[in-house]
Design a protein around this motif. Structure first.
Motif, short mmCIF file in Angstrom:
data_model
loop_
_atom_site.label_atom_id
_atom_site.label_comp_id
_atom_site.label_asym_id
_atom_site.label_seq_id
_atom_site.Cartn_x
_atom_site.Cartn_y
_atom_site.Cartn_z
N GLY A 49 -3.35 3.04 -5.59
CA GLY A 49 -2.91 3.09 -4.20
C GLY A 49 -1.81 2.12 -3.85
N THR A 50 -1.23 1.46 -4.84
CA THR A 50 -0.13 0.52 -4.62
C THR A 50 1.18 1.15 -5.07
N SER A 51 2.25 0.87 -4.35
CA SER A 51 3.59 1.32 -4.73
C SER A 51 4.52 0.11 -4.72
N CYS A 52 5.48 0.11 -5.65
CA CYS A 52 6.43 -0.99 -5.77
C CYS A 52 7.85 -0.45 -5.84
N ILE A 53 8.76 -1.06 -5.08
CA ILE A 53 10.18 -0.76 -5.21
C ILE A 53 10.65 -1.54 -6.43
N ILE A 54 11.12 -0.82 -7.45
CA ILE A 54 11.51 -1.50 -8.68
C ILE A 54 13.02 -1.51 -8.90
N ALA A 55 13.76 -0.70 -8.12
CA ALA A 55 15.22 -0.71 -8.22
C ALA A 55 15.79 -0.15 -6.93
N MET A 56 17.01 -0.57 -6.58
CA MET A 56 17.69 -0.03 -5.41
C MET A 56 19.18 -0.17 -5.59
N GLY A 57 19.91 0.66 -4.86
CA GLY A 57 21.36 0.59 -4.94
C GLY A 57 21.99 1.44 -3.86
N ASP A 58 23.26 1.74 -4.02
CA ASP A 58 23.94 2.57 -3.03
C ASP A 58 24.86 3.56 -3.74
N HIS A 59 25.55 4.37 -2.95
CA HIS A 59 26.47 5.39 -3.44
C HIS A 59 25.76 6.44 -4.30
N TRP A 60 24.58 6.91 -3.86
CA TRP A 60 23.86 7.95 -4.59
C TRP A 60 24.68 9.23 -4.60
N GLU A 61 24.74 9.87 -5.75
CA GLU A 61 25.36 11.18 -5.88
C GLU A 61 24.38 12.08 -6.59
N GLY A 62 24.21 13.26 -6.03
CA GLY A 62 23.28 14.22 -6.62
C GLY A 62 23.70 15.62 -6.24
N PRO A 63 22.94 16.59 -6.72
CA PRO A 63 23.28 17.98 -6.37
C PRO A 63 23.18 18.22 -4.86
N GLN A 64 24.05 19.03 -4.36
CA GLN A 64 24.04 19.38 -2.94
C GLN A 64 22.96 20.42 -2.68
N ALA A 65 22.31 20.34 -1.54
CA ALA A 65 21.27 21.29 -1.18
C ALA A 65 21.84 22.68 -1.00
N ASN A 66 23.00 22.80 -0.36
CA ASN A 66 23.64 24.08 -0.11
C ASN A 66 25.09 24.03 -0.58
N ASP B 257 0.85 -1.18 0.00
CA ASP B 257 0.00 0.00 0.00
C ASP B 257 0.90 1.25 0.00
N SER B 258 0.56 2.25 -0.80
CA SER B 258 1.41 3.44 -0.93
C SER B 258 1.67 4.14 0.40
N GLY B 259 0.67 4.24 1.25
CA GLY B 259 0.85 4.88 2.56
C GLY B 259 1.83 4.11 3.44
N ARG B 260 1.67 2.79 3.49
CA ARG B 260 2.61 1.97 4.27
C ARG B 260 4.01 2.03 3.69
N MET B 261 4.11 2.04 2.37
CA MET B 261 5.43 2.12 1.73
C MET B 261 6.12 3.44 2.10
#
Length: 97
Positions: free
Chosen positions: A78-95, A30-34
């Motif tokens: 109302g359903t959500s599915c995790i379709i991919a996962m990994g580690d070492h995320w890199e993205g823009p810095q907030a500040n 369920d999307s809320g539980r997810m």
């Protein structure tokens, strides 16, 4: 990352099997539980989202403390599915400095 894997496996084992999907490929709830599991248990935050089609949204969730990331596909029913996962995320810095 080990803690995240343990939580995902526990969640998968508690869910009923899905037609045409193997739990090793996809984890759905369920999307809320997810959302509660991602924020409260994993400490993840949604960094972005976009429509895939009129009834499907893709979301990128990241746990900033360790760089783990997940892609969640949410459906209008109302359903959500995790379709991919990994580690070492890199993205823009907030500040950026």
């Amino acid at each position: 990352m080990i803690n995240r894997v343990v939580v995902i496996v526990a969640m998968c084992l508690s869910l009923p099997p899905l037609a045409q999907a193997h739990m090793t490929d996809v984890s759905c709830d369920d999307s809320g539980r997810m959302t509660r599991m991602l924020t409260d248990v994993l400490g993840a935050e949604r960094l972005g989202m976009g429509l895939r089609d009129p009834e499907t949204m893709l979301e990128v969730w990241v746990t900033r403390r360790n760089g783990d990331w997940l892609i969640v596909q949410s459906y209008a029913n109302g359903t959500s599915c995790i379709i991919a996962m990994g580690d070492h995320w890199e993205g823009p810095q907030a500040n950026p400095a």
